[in-house]
Motif scaffolding. Sequence first.
Motif: not given
Length: 301
Positions: A225-230, A240-244, A275-276
């Motif tokens: 998630v973090l590197p993809a968001v960055q 940006i939407v994240v739901y892992p 933060a990212a």
Amino acid sequence: MNPITASLQAPVVLDGAMGTELEKRGVKTNDALWSANALLTDPEAIYAVHASYFQAGATIAITDTYQANVAAFAKLGITHARALELIKLGVQLAQRARDDVQPNGLVAGCVGPYGAYLANGAEYTGAYKLSPAEYDDFHAEKIQTLLADGVDLLSVDTIPNFAEVQALTTMLAEQSQLVPTWISLSIKDPQTLSDGTPLATVVEWLDHAQAVSGIGINCTGFANVLPAVQLIRAHSEKPIVVYPNPGDVYDPVTKTWIAVAHSQTFADVVPEWLAAGANIIGGCCRTTPADIEQIAKLLKK
């Protein structure tokens, strides 16, 4: 800017897994319909799951229509008209739970990939190829049905195939009336779409798509998630939407999930995702209302 689109700029809590919670309520999910079985067998279980996520602090509910499509229902002998009624039922159950528990909440109509219809795990590989017209035939009527039934948003989930991304963005741009819409991607790793396309290429396409309000990733492990968001934030200012998922492994043969020991919780990782640049955070397969409650508490801070 649409007021709903504007609201997505601030940290927002998305809901969690539908299928996982339905299984706990005795709904069969290990076949081609997956959680959409409950539309046929136990609609009130769907309502209960949505209500549990709103009670846990979710602001957005994703409808139980990921695997609900005319073609899948037709395989079971369900008529075209009845299939559309079932898709509408998925919207109505989420709306009722929202109205009962969280009147300020939003309902996102879920559109799954063609790979989910194949029911062979192709949403994690993107290993299929259709023409733009064939993608249009598969997706357009469902999208129009969701819009007609009054969803606040569209959640286009787990898209693993760049050609499908392109077809969907073209189709969305042609809708006469459209709600804020995110397209969430199925990734192979933090730099690559599941079909092998560089993620940066896909994000740049979505950034230029006027019909797309947000860009996401879902149903991937925490570590991605973090590197993809960055990467997404480096190529787009859209929400940006994240739901892992927590990192468990899907077995496409048995259509079940294999549990994997988890070293991290959402409490450990959500602050760095925020933060990212992540704006909307929730959970996908194998997450629970307890996970969403944890995210909600973090975002309130």
